[in-house]
Write a protein that holds these residues in place. Structure first.
Motif, PDB file in Angstrom:
ATOM      1  N   GLY A 184     -13.237  38.481 -20.963  1.00 37.92           N
ATOM      2  CA  GLY A 184     -12.200  37.499 -21.213  1.00 37.92           C
ATOM      3  C   GLY A 184     -11.737  36.938 -19.888  1.00 37.92           C
ATOM      4  N   LEU A 185     -12.046  35.691 -19.647  1.00 38.38           N
ATOM      5  CA  LEU A 185     -11.664  35.077 -18.368  1.00 38.38           C
ATOM      6  C   LEU A 185     -10.406  34.248 -18.505  1.00 38.38           C
ATOM      7  CD1 LEU A 185     -14.983  33.905 -16.788  1.00 38.38           C
ATOM      8  CD2 LEU A 185     -13.167  35.074 -15.613  1.00 38.38           C
ATOM      9  N   LEU A 186      -9.562  34.417 -17.487  1.00 37.80           N
ATOM     10  CA  LEU A 186      -8.335  33.635 -17.468  1.00 37.80           C
ATOM     11  C   LEU A 186      -8.147  33.092 -16.067  1.00 37.80           C
ATOM     12  CD1 LEU A 186      -6.016  33.107 -19.499  1.00 37.80           C
ATOM     13  CD2 LEU A 186      -4.732  34.882 -18.308  1.00 37.80           C
ATOM     14  N   GLU A 187      -7.856  31.788 -15.976  1.00 41.38           N
ATOM     15  CA  GLU A 187      -7.651  31.184 -14.668  1.00 41.38           C
ATOM     16  C   GLU A 187      -6.200  30.759 -14.541  1.00 41.38           C
ATOM     17  OE1 GLU A 187     -11.443  28.684 -14.008  1.00 41.38           O
ATOM     18  OE2 GLU A 187      -9.868  27.698 -12.817  1.00 41.38           O
TER      19      GLU A 187
ATOM     20  N   VAL B 202      -4.244  27.863 -16.242  1.00 48.92           N
ATOM     21  CA  VAL B 202      -4.888  26.544 -16.209  1.00 48.92           C
ATOM     22  C   VAL B 202      -6.146  26.513 -17.066  1.00 48.92           C
ATOM     23  CG1 VAL B 202      -3.983  26.024 -13.929  1.00 48.92           C
ATOM     24  CG2 VAL B 202      -6.248  27.007 -14.126  1.00 48.92           C
ATOM     25  N   ARG B 203      -6.666  27.682 -17.359  1.00 54.54           N
ATOM     26  CA  ARG B 203      -7.860  27.695 -18.203  1.00 54.54           C
ATOM     27  C   ARG B 203      -7.981  29.067 -18.858  1.00 54.54           C
ATOM     28  NH1 ARG B 203     -13.969  25.832 -18.118  1.00 54.54           N
ATOM     29  NH2 ARG B 203     -14.280  26.708 -20.177  1.00 54.54           N
ATOM     30  N   ALA B 204      -8.212  29.053 -20.177  1.00 52.57           N
ATOM     31  CA  ALA B 204      -8.447  30.309 -20.899  1.00 52.57           C
ATOM     32  C   ALA B 204      -9.785  30.192 -21.594  1.00 52.57           C
ATOM     33  CB  ALA B 204      -7.337  30.557 -21.906  1.00 52.57           C
ATOM     34  N   TYR B 205     -10.705  31.095 -21.277  1.00 47.33           N
ATOM     35  CA  TYR B 205     -12.038  31.031 -21.849  1.00 47.33           C
ATOM     36  C   TYR B 205     -12.033  31.538 -23.284  1.00 47.33           C
ATOM     37  CZ  TYR B 205     -14.188  29.697 -17.449  1.00 47.33           C
ATOM     38  OH  TYR B 205     -14.544  29.019 -16.325  1.00 47.33           O
ATOM     39  N   PRO B 206     -12.998  31.091 -24.090  1.00 45.95           N
ATOM     40  CA  PRO B 206     -12.997  31.382 -25.526  1.00 45.95           C
ATOM     41  C   PRO B 206     -12.841  32.872 -25.860  1.00 45.95           C
ATOM     42  CG  PRO B 206     -14.721  29.820 -25.031  1.00 45.95           C
ATOM     43  CD  PRO B 206     -14.118  30.205 -23.718  1.00 45.95           C
ATOM     44  N   LEU B 207     -13.535  33.749 -25.135  1.00 51.70           N
ATOM     45  CA  LEU B 207     -13.466  35.157 -25.496  1.00 51.70           C
ATOM     46  C   LEU B 207     -12.069  35.725 -25.261  1.00 51.70           C
ATOM     47  CD1 LEU B 207     -15.391  37.305 -26.578  1.00 51.70           C
ATOM     48  CD2 LEU B 207     -15.386  38.270 -24.320  1.00 51.70           C
ATOM     49  N   PHE B 208     -11.455  35.291 -24.173  1.00 54.02           N
ATOM     50  CA  PHE B 208     -10.095  35.769 -23.896  1.00 54.02           C
ATOM     51  C   PHE B 208      -9.185  35.376 -25.054  1.00 54.02           C
ATOM     52  CE2 PHE B 208      -6.831  37.347 -21.140  1.00 54.02           C
ATOM     53  CZ  PHE B 208      -5.678  36.676 -21.536  1.00 54.02           C
TER      54      PHE B 208
END
Lengths: 180, 682
Positions: free
Chosen positions: B70-73, B81-87
């Motif tokens: 789960g990636l979170l920027e 600023v950005r949340a990846y789909p899995l997160f």
């Protein structure tokens, strides 16, 4: 040899000995270029030797002296068009040391066919710099003139000594000693 | 100058200049074209690189998106600023919902983790990456335990422009960790319970055994007829066997439960080896087997280690060697492998010329309850536990019990042990002869604190026999009550008792009684190592391990109460003498003189017949001598003669015969002055 060396030389001749002398030099020699030189062109070094030789004859001044004078004159072209190289070096020794490793390298980038002398520099101590000039064109005295002008540009109190390292004049040692 | 000349010169100059200009123009054009081509090439290159870059970006982006991370920027303010789909799918929020929110504040499950989140963000701003744990609040409100790997996003100038975190759901691992911790606690509790069980069982079993063995000893000293002696012998042997078997079983239980305690104390290796050798020498006396022991061991210092375990293993191995050898030799050897100032490595080996063990059998014998083959138990008996225990003990000591054997020729069991060398040197040899010495009767009685009636009887019988005053308390509380009323010289304190146990009673004595320095001896049924140390720490002066023989008790009592005078007991029974001589002093003296002249010679003959193992001869001499003792009123001596006679005639054990003979010698030595005195009385 790049045209700039010829054009500057002829301008020096004109300013010192007049347009007639220029004409005489050209007419007296059988030049392949016909005496037509443009700064961006490239011509055979033997033509330079011929022009210089004839000038020396006509003026009675030894070629070495003429070359030295020319060296002094040529540096004016340098400081006008390539001031960045001078400004980049903090002092005379730094500048002279940068000739071989930096300045000549840049020149070769722009003019891959330029014939440049080999200039090895060696700091003997903080106040003493040794430059070894090596060139088949044997224009050591021209180099001396240029070095002399550099010293003057930086307004430093440096003594310049020149010693030939062989009989032909293709290898010369310059020793610069800072005073004070 | 000539005008024509001048014009010519000027024309030439003009021509040259024109020519130079044309040259320059040409060169310029060429250069321009060159530049054009270079430009084209560069443009192509840039296009190509851009495409490559784009493809690379797509590739990595899809890798990241496809990984279960789960990636979170976030930016430098920690705003998302950005949340990846899995997160998003793990946490239950949509990206739109998350954008712009402060990550720490919005996602932390509680304050504890919010603080951690703030600290971590600060690290990012410093350009530091790290891994940490956080509980994130799911959109439903429940916590998700996550492992975060956070790193700063740097821009080209080296500044931080945000950070990125990979969030990995570790809820499962966390739950597992907790389960393991619970399981570990349970396992430890279980082991504790087992240890306690073994302690109790040890006590329960050893208590009645203690009595059996003790009573057997006491019986031996009484007057017994032949049948009774025979039965007693069997009883005693059985009791010993039972004790051995139970000890073995308890040992295996201990080792398996992991509660075998290895102690570290000074011990004298030479003494142990010599005792072992002598013990088995006696055992082998009437068999065609010689006991060989030669210890090339010159160290005079104590070694530091567990002597009891070493002894146990060697007894087992020597026992087996004796058991399985018909004739030849049993050898006990120690061989120094490595000796330095601070430690020493020794190889212990027990060899025999016995029946040997085949390779197949060798694998079997170390297993519990196994013997080499079925026939062994029929022919030799044994529980099959000995080697299992020995090999486990050696393993627990950090080594391995090894075996070399050839069927039909013999076996060698050996193992290597390393011991630290103590700086203390062994003090003069202590005679380990167990003798009952008289105990000096103390002014105040001895307090016996013991709940078991049989044990009480055992102790009191002994104390009565030694003419020592005593009192009884059946548990710790009664003991304390009695201590408040009376003074005692010494206390024999059982440990395990109802109502108030021995530990607590002793603590009370040391703290609250006015007999704080009363000597308290612990009677402990447990031989678990820790308890011996505990006994010392609990305030006991000494301890006796049950089951104990009268000699052991005697040693302790003599140590603390002092040795009594050799009681000026009359060895010669007056009533017998009066009956025999009825006042005829001359006759009496004659008989006594005869005793003095003849008996020593006959006693020597008895010694010789013992040495030569001639039972018949022994029996005859004993029979002949018996009345002589009666005639001087030395009834105890008469009894001993009778015992010798019976043992000789009934094919008793040489061990027993030798023991009686030595007691007899002692008795005669003590009684002699009294016998002589009769001759000097007017």
């Amino acid at each position: 040899m790049k045209g700039i060396v010829f054009t500057e030389f002829l301008e020096l001749v004109e300013s010192k000995w007049g347009a007639d002398m220029v004409d005489d030099l050209i007419e007296s020699n059988d030049l392949e270029s016909g005496g037509i030189y443009t700064a961006v062109g490239t011509y055979d070094f033997s033509e330079m030797q011929k022009l210089l030789g004839t000038l020396s004859e006509k003026t009675g001044i030894p070629a070495s002296t003429l070359l030295e004078t020319y060296g002094n004159y040529f540096s004016g072209h340098m400081t006008s068009n390539y001031i960045q190289f001078f400004e980049k070096a903090p002092n005379c020794f730094a500048f002279l040391s940068s000739i071989h490793d930096y300045i000549h390298v840049e020149v070769k980038k722009l003019y891959p066919d330029a014939e440049l002398p080999h200039f090895a520099s060696n700091m003997i101590d903080d106040n003493t710099l040794e430059l070894i000039y090596t060139s088949s064109r044997k224009m050591g005295h021209f180099a001396k003139g240029l070095i002399h002008s550099s010293i003057e540009y930086y307004k430093e109190d440096i003594e310049l000594e020149m010693n030939p390292l062989d009989d032909s004049g293709s290898k010369v040692r310059f020793l610069l000693t800072k005073n004070g | 100058m000539d005008k024509t000349d001048l014009i010519s010169k000027l024309e030439r100059r003009l021509a040259r200049e024109k020519g130079a200009r044309k040259q320059a123009e040409k060169i310029l054009e060429v250069k321009a074209l060159e530049l054009f081509h270079v430009n084209e090439g560069l443009e192509e290159e840039v296009n190509r690189r851009t495409i490559e870059l784009r493809q690379s970006e797509i590739k990595y982006r899809s890798i990241i998106e496809n990984m279960q991370l789960g990636l979170l920027e976030v930016d430098t303010e920690e705003r998302i600023v950005r949340a990846y789909p899995l997160f998003c799918s793990i946490t239950g929020y949509s990206e739109e919902l998350l954008l712009g929110k402060h990550a720490g504040k919005f996602l932390s499950f509680d304050d504890e983790y919010l603080e951690a989140a703030i600290k971590e963000n600060n690290k990012r701003l410093e350009g530091e990456a790290s891994v940490w744990e956080i509980r994130i609040r799911h959109a439903d409100g429940h916590p998700i335990h996550m492992l975060v790997s956070g790193a700063p996003i740097m821009n080209v100038d080296g500044g931080v422009e945000g950070s990125i975190g990979i969030h990995y759901d570790i809820s499962y691992q966390k739950a597992l960790q907790e389960e393991l911790e619970v399981a570990l606690e349970k396992a430890e509790a279980s082991q504790r319970a087992e240890k306690e069980f073994l302690t109790n069982m040890s006590h329960e079993i050893r208590t009645p055994l203690n009595v059996i063995i003790g009573m057997t000893e006491l019986l031996r000293d009484t007057e017994l007829n032949t049948d009774q002696q025979e039965y007693l012998g069997t009883l005693s042997r059985s009791a010993d066997m039972l004790l051995d078997l139970i000890s073995d079983i308890l040992d295996i239980s201990k080792i398996d439960a992991g509660v075998l305690q290895i102690s570290e104390a000074n011990f004298d290796l030479t003494h142990i080896m010599n005792s072992l050798a002598r013990m088995f020498e006696v055992k082998l006396e009437e068999r065609p087997i010689s006991m060989k022991y030669e210890f090339n061991y010159n160290l005079n210092n104590y070694l530091i280690g567990d002597a009891k375990l070493l002894n146990q293993v060697l007894v087992n191995l020597l026992g087996n060697a004796c058991k399985f050898t018909e004739s030849g030799e049993v050898a006990l050897d120690i061989h120094i492998l490595n000796q330095r100032e601070e430690d020493i490595e020794i190889r212990f080996s027990v060899s025999d010329t016995g029946i040997g063990i085949s390779p197949e059998e060798q694998a079997e014998i170390f297993k519990q309850f196994r013997q080499a083959n079925r026939g062994i138990n029929r022919k030799y008996g044994g529980s099959g536990l000995g080697l299992a225990i020995s090999s486990r003990i050696i393993k627990a000591l950090g080594s391995e019990l090894l075996l070399k054997s050839i069927k039909g020729e013999g076996s060698t069991f050996y193992f290597d042990l390393k011991y630290r060398v103590s700086e203390e040197r062994v003090s003069g040899s202590k005679g380990q002869v167990k003798v009952i010495s008289p105990v000096r009767p103390p002014k105040d009685p001895i307090l016996v604190v013991e709940d078991n009636v049989l044990n009480q009887k055992y102790l009191l019988t002994i104390l009565k026999k030694w003419k020592l005053p005593y009192d009884i308390a059946e548990n710790g509380q009664v003991a304390i009550d009695k201590l408040k009323e009376n003074r005692y010289s010494l206390c024999l304190m059982d440990i395990q008792m109802p109502i108030l146990d021995g530990y607590k009673a002793t603590q009370w004595i040391r703290k609250s009684s006015d007999q704080k320095n009363l000597i308290v001896i612990a009677l402990s049924a447990s031989t678990l190592g820790a308890d011996i140390e505990k006994a010392g720490k609990m305030g006991f002066n000494d301890f006796l391990s049950k089951p104990f023989r009268p000699e052991d008790l005697n040693q302790v009592l003599v140590k603390y109460l002092g040795r009594g005078n050799d009681t000026p007991d009359l060895f010669l029974d007056q009533s017998t003498l009066d009956d025999l001589y009825q006042g005829d002093e001359d006759y009496k003296k004659d008989i006594f003189q005869l005793f003095i002249d003849l008996v020593p010679r006959d006693l020597n003959k008895i010694s010789l017949s013992i040495q030569d193992r001639k039972k018949e001869e022994l029996g005859l001499i004993a029979h002949r001598l018996k009345p002589n003792f009666h005639m001087v009123g030395l009834l105890e001596g008469e009894r001993m003669m009778k015992n010798l006679e019976t043992l000789a005639k009934q094919d008793g054990l040489w061990e027993d015969i030798i023991a009686i003979k030595s007691r007899l010698d002692e008795l005669i030595e003590k009684a002699w002055p009294q016998i002589e005195e009769i001759l000097h009385i007017k």
